[in-house]
Design a protein around this motif. Structure first.
Motif, short mmCIF file in Angstrom:
data_model
loop_
_atom_site.label_atom_id
_atom_site.label_comp_id
_atom_site.label_asym_id
_atom_site.label_seq_id
_atom_site.Cartn_x
_atom_site.Cartn_y
_atom_site.Cartn_z
N UNK A 102 39.10 39.17 43.35
CA UNK A 102 38.29 38.45 44.32
C UNK A 102 36.87 39.02 44.36
N UNK A 103 36.76 40.34 44.31
CA UNK A 103 35.44 40.98 44.33
C UNK A 103 34.63 40.61 43.09
N UNK A 104 35.30 40.59 41.95
CA UNK A 104 34.62 40.21 40.71
C UNK A 104 34.12 38.76 40.79
N UNK A 105 34.99 37.86 41.28
CA UNK A 105 34.59 36.46 41.43
C UNK A 105 33.42 36.32 42.38
N UNK A 106 33.43 37.11 43.47
CA UNK A 106 32.34 37.06 44.43
C UNK A 106 31.03 37.54 43.83
N UNK A 107 31.11 38.59 43.00
CA UNK A 107 29.90 39.11 42.36
C UNK A 107 29.31 38.08 41.39
#
Length: 357
Positions: free
Chosen positions: A350-355
């Protein structure tokens, strides 16, 4: 405006469900209007959009006689698709989401194969559009291009999981309704329809029944579709009540399993699908969106869910080869009753997608 002759006997109907997709609708409609096979009808079903989508539909209809617009109060995607199929006048139809688009010869390619072979369903390859780029994919891992009744089990299995013939590296499995064409009489004669009120996975429930009835399914060796993978998708938003939807989905699949395969042949598919749905609950209800629940509380909730029917049995009987590669890793941890690595894995993703956004 287009000639009225085109309206008399359209070869193919393109059904486009529309709901709050104003940002993408121009690209979608232009790709349809500019098809090399011009004898088509275009049915836009506006499901109570709150943005300019409905207005855009009307503007396009005013300039092209092939376009019909149906405005209705919001009733959900299943009803929208059923309305479009009922309104269609052509012997064949396609369902194109309002945020996707197709190649200029997509209709011609699929229609040609349908007419030549007399098949009930014809499937193509597609592009996944993400981060401004199109990535070519196929639903299949096999070179087989024609499928008959002897292939029915594997096709149905690939609607729910990744069985033989299925491409585990693909974004989607055979359960979706895009990148294909259906023979309308086949759908109507078999009483096939999308389940009203089902918020997700309507495609897969429709397609397992469609493939169970189909006498023949064909493939075309062509990339005809552009499927937009975007972070605003309903499948990626936080949904605190997704488990309610999930249990209804599994009830539909279980009903199919028991009526069509009472000998238990479909059990491994069903239980593998249960695991996929369990992991979807974890992402939609406990990890995705603006959920701020702490890690310990999330792990406790997921452990409780793991002991509920049918997930308790599914974790034991599901097979890693029947789910995606990422899900097979999660299944490995589920079988060990290790929840924390799964939650951490999804939070990192999720963090990667948000970045990237």
């Amino acid at each position: 405006m287009q000639s009225g002759v085109i309206l008399a006997e359209p070869f193919v109907t393109i059904i486009i469900p529309v709901y709050n997709v104003a940002e993408y609708l121009d690209q979608c409609l232009k790709s349809v209007i500019e098809q090399t096979l011009s004898r088509i009808e275009i049915i836009l079903v506006d499901d109570g959009s709150k943005d300019r989508s409905g207005q855009i539909c009307d503007e396009y209809a005013a300039t092209d006689d092939r376009i019909r617009v149906i405005h209705q109060e919001n009733q959900g995607l299943s009803v929208v698709r059923n309305v479009g199929i009922a309104a269609a006048r052509s012997p064949y139809f396609m369902i194109l989401d309002g945020d996707d688009w197709i190649e200029e010869d997509a209709v011609a390619i699929l229609y040609k194969k349908m007419v030549e072979t007399g098949c009930d369903i014809c499937v193509s390859d597609y592009y996944v559009e993400k981060e401004g780029r199109g990535f070519p994919e196929s639903f299949f891992s096999t070179e087989i291009m024609s499928f008959g009744s002897e292939d029915r089990f594997l096709l149905e299995a690939n609607c729910l999981c990744f069985a033989e013939y299925g491409n585990r590296n693909a974004t989607a499995n055979l359960g979706v309704v895009w990148a294909r064409m259906y023979r309308r009489a086949f759908v109507l004669d078999n009483g096939l329809e999308f389940v009203p009120g089902l918020k997700r996975m309507q495609d897969a429930i429709f397609n397992i029944s469609a493939l169970d009835c189909a006498k023949s399914v064909e493939r075309v060796d062509a990339l005809t579709w552009h499927y937009r993978l975007w972070t605003g998708s309903a499948t990626r938003k936080h949904d605190p009540h997704f488990d309610e939807t999930a249990f209804r989905i599994l009830d539909e699949v279980d009903s199919f399993r028991q009526s069509r395969y009472p000998d238990g042949a479909f059990d491994v598919v069903y239980y593998s699908k249960c695991v996929r749905v369990l992991l979807d609950i974890v992402k939609a209800q406990y990890v995705s969106g603006d959920n701020t629940t702490g890690l310990l509380e999330v792990c406790r909730s997921v452990r409780q869910l793991m002991h509920e029917h049918p997930f308790d049995k599914a974790i034991e009987l599901a097979e890693g080869k029947m789910v995606s590669k990422a899900q097979s890793i999660a299944l490995f941890f589920l079988k060990l009753h290790w929840v924390t690595p799964i939650i951490v894995m999804y939070k990192i993703q999720r963090a990667i997608d948000g970045a990237r956004r």
